[in-house]
Design an enzyme around this catalytic site. Structure first.
Site, mmCIF file in Angstrom:
data_model
loop_
_atom_site.group_PDB
_atom_site.id
_atom_site.type_symbol
_atom_site.label_atom_id
_atom_site.label_comp_id
_atom_site.label_asym_id
_atom_site.label_seq_id
_atom_site.Cartn_x
_atom_site.Cartn_y
_atom_site.Cartn_z
ATOM 1 N N CYS A 93 0.796 -1.117 0.011
ATOM 2 C CA CYS A 93 0.141 0.039 -0.003
ATOM 3 C C CYS A 93 0.997 1.238 -0.265
ATOM 4 O O CYS A 93 1.848 1.528 0.866
ATOM 5 C CB CYS A 93 -1.068 -0.115 1.072
ATOM 6 S SG CYS A 93 -1.797 1.454 1.633
ATOM 7 N N GLU A 124 -5.075 7.672 9.370
ATOM 8 C CA GLU A 124 -4.722 8.694 8.456
ATOM 9 C C GLU A 124 -3.291 9.084 7.993
ATOM 10 O O GLU A 124 -2.596 9.686 8.885
ATOM 11 C CB GLU A 124 -5.403 10.156 8.787
ATOM 12 C CG GLU A 124 -5.244 11.214 7.574
ATOM 13 C CD GLU A 124 -5.577 10.824 6.147
ATOM 14 O OE1 GLU A 124 -4.348 10.828 5.488
ATOM 15 O OE2 GLU A 124 -6.479 10.597 5.926
ATOM 16 N N SER A 125 -2.819 8.478 7.087
ATOM 17 C CA SER A 125 -1.316 8.383 6.748
ATOM 18 C C SER A 125 -0.694 9.905 6.459
ATOM 19 O O SER A 125 0.345 9.990 6.953
ATOM 20 C CB SER A 125 -1.052 7.720 5.210
ATOM 21 O OG SER A 125 -1.636 8.361 4.158
ATOM 22 N N TYR A 157 -5.490 5.603 -8.958
ATOM 23 C CA TYR A 157 -6.992 4.550 -8.775
ATOM 24 C C TYR A 157 -8.215 5.126 -9.133
ATOM 25 O O TYR A 157 -9.123 4.416 -9.749
ATOM 26 C CB TYR A 157 -6.987 4.800 -6.917
ATOM 27 C CG TYR A 157 -6.066 4.106 -5.948
ATOM 28 C CD1 TYR A 157 -6.317 2.573 -5.590
ATOM 29 C CD2 TYR A 157 -4.983 4.495 -5.793
ATOM 30 C CE1 TYR A 157 -5.444 1.917 -4.968
ATOM 31 C CE2 TYR A 157 -3.916 3.732 -5.115
ATOM 32 C CZ TYR A 157 -4.239 2.598 -4.593
ATOM 33 O OH TYR A 157 -3.034 1.952 -3.941
ATOM 34 N N TRP A 200 -7.944 -7.417 4.473
ATOM 35 C CA TRP A 200 -6.646 -7.362 4.947
ATOM 36 C C TRP A 200 -6.466 -8.486 5.882
ATOM 37 O O TRP A 200 -7.156 -8.538 7.015
ATOM 38 C CB TRP A 200 -5.779 -6.319 5.472
ATOM 39 C CG TRP A 200 -5.649 -5.412 4.532
ATOM 40 C CD1 TRP A 200 -6.248 -3.890 4.340
ATOM 41 C CD2 TRP A 200 -4.723 -5.070 3.397
ATOM 42 N NE1 TRP A 200 -5.888 -3.032 3.417
ATOM 43 C CE2 TRP A 200 -4.804 -3.904 2.617
ATOM 44 C CE3 TRP A 200 -4.027 -6.112 2.677
ATOM 45 C CZ2 TRP A 200 -4.201 -3.415 1.672
ATOM 46 C CZ3 TRP A 200 -3.194 -5.595 1.828
ATOM 47 C CH2 TRP A 200 -3.232 -4.332 1.143
ATOM 48 N N ARG A 251 -14.567 1.459 5.489
ATOM 49 C CA ARG A 251 -13.385 0.714 4.911
ATOM 50 C C ARG A 251 -12.354 0.240 6.112
ATOM 51 O O ARG A 251 -12.110 1.343 7.067
ATOM 52 C CB ARG A 251 -12.571 1.266 3.827
ATOM 53 C CG ARG A 251 -13.740 1.416 2.478
ATOM 54 C CD ARG A 251 -13.673 0.137 1.868
ATOM 55 N NE ARG A 251 -15.007 0.410 0.799
ATOM 56 C CZ ARG A 251 -15.601 -0.768 0.059
ATOM 57 N NH1 ARG A 251 -15.054 -2.066 0.360
ATOM 58 N NH2 ARG A 251 -16.489 -0.404 -0.799
ATOM 59 N N THR A 287 -8.699 0.215 6.453
ATOM 60 C CA THR A 287 -7.443 0.380 5.623
ATOM 61 C C THR A 287 -6.212 0.364 6.611
ATOM 62 O O THR A 287 -6.266 0.442 7.611
ATOM 63 C CB THR A 287 -7.544 1.785 5.043
ATOM 64 O OG1 THR A 287 -7.812 2.788 6.214
ATOM 65 C CG2 THR A 287 -8.785 1.729 4.047
ATOM 66 N N VAL A 288 -4.951 0.261 5.883
ATOM 67 C CA VAL A 288 -3.797 0.619 6.288
ATOM 68 C C VAL A 288 -3.272 1.830 6.071
ATOM 69 O O VAL A 288 -3.867 2.488 4.795
ATOM 70 C CB VAL A 288 -2.769 -0.479 5.980
ATOM 71 C CG1 VAL A 288 -3.042 -1.971 6.790
ATOM 72 C CG2 VAL A 288 -2.749 -0.852 4.560
#
Length: 329
Positions: free
Chosen positions: A63, A148-149, A195, A96, A130, A132-133
């Site tokens: 990711c 939140e990256s 995406y 995941w 969702r 998510t990573v």
């Protein structure tokens, strides 16, 4: 692929019917900030102080959003202080998972759970959205500090400086407005743009996304003709946010997501720039092309129904980047 609905897992692909074939990304729901003394940050609650061993990072090597956090963990010397768990690259009907049947996977080192969704439910039993990573888990409060990256890398950039002594600043206040401006375009047209092209379900939606993508890549190619980095001679967060998409471009986005006009290696400046970032100390170890190719080609059955994982491109990432002369520009 799926999501949680009030704590219950529901398998299902993205619904693009209501958006005219356009892919719309879900928003992060855990937005707390780690600060040096635990004071509240720009969003969420307070009480998340920067302490060694307190936080654990859940990632996928495939990711690009999780990859940002791994890079900042390496750049800022946080590896001894923040542990990681790596999910399996296959994201199928269960989302995941912590299966360990692929090189580099770790299982859930912290809780011993089977699925990443279990981490979300542990933090919030009625969680929806969702799964998510990345996920940054707080051992002290037994909850998710953030998923939140963009905000996690801002925390990693400064919050732990007193602990590590590493004061390298990739988002200095004097450059923050310009960093944010560049980030916004790159996020919309490149990071998320690939995406939007790959997950589009109408020709119009695809055309819109791929046109914006290559207009921005052309703009970046021109910008890097005389600039060593996106903001001149200062390596910033904006560069690392772009890098994780560029690193995946030829391997998956060019073919799998139909971003096929031009390969990364055909952009002289962008390709040399990406190699420089790859060769930055500690960064190459965060790049796992086997996870990247496997995840995208095997997980997206709506795009690749036979789940054939192609032979990767023959790319030498160690070629000298020859961009040192731009420091004096």
């Amino acid at each position: 692929m799926g999501q949680l609905v009030k704590g219950t897992w529901q398998d299902g692909w993205y619904d693009t019917d209501a958006t005219g074939g356009h892919f719309v990304r879900d928003t992060a729901r855990f937005r707390n900030w780690i600060t040096p003394n635990g004071e509240p940050g720009p969003s969420g609650a307070g009480g998340f102080a920067a302490e060694s061993g307190r936080y654990h990072l859940y990632v996928s090597y495939a990711c690009p959003w999780a990859h940002r956090t791994l890079i900042f963990r390496a750049l800022k010397g946080l590896s001894p202080h923040i542990g990681i768990s790596v999910v399996h690259p296959d994201m199928l009907s269960e989302g995941w998972t912590f299966a360990t049947g692929f090189p580099g996977t770790t299982g859930d080192d912290l809780h011993g759970l089977s699925f990443l969704r279990d981490i979300y439910i542990r933090a919030r039993p009625d969680a929806s959205g969702r799964v998510t990573v990345p996920v940054l888990w707080d051992r002290a409060q037994n909850t998710i500090a953030s998923n939140e990256s963009a905000e996690i890398i801002r925390m990693f950039n400064t919050a732990f400086d007193d602990l590590t002594g590493n004061r390298d600043d990739y988002a200095p206040t004097s450059l923050r407005r310009e960093i944010d401006r560049i980030n916004a375009r790159i996020y919309s047209d490149v990071n998320n743009g690939v995406y939007k092209a790959g997950f589009a379900t109408t020709q119009t939606a695809y055309d819109d996304a791929v046109t914006a993508l290559f207009e921005t890549l052309d703009w970046l190619e021109a910008r890097l003709t005389y600039n060593r980095y996106l903001l001149g001679t200062h390596l910033t967060e904006a560069d690392w946010r772009l890098f994780t998409t560029l690193a995946r471009f030829d391997a998956v986005y060019h073919g799998h997501f139909k971003c096929s006009r031009t390969r990364l290696v055909e952009f002289p400046n962008l390709w040399a720039y990406t190699r420089e970032l790859y060769q930055w100390p500690g960064v190459a170890e965060t790049v796992h092309f086997d996870h990247i190719s496997r995840h995208y080609h095997y997980s997206h059955a709506t795009i690749n129904p036979n789940r054939i994982v192609p032979v990767p491109p023959c790319t030498d990432w160690t070629i000298p980047h020859a961009r040192d002369h731009l420091l004096a520009a």
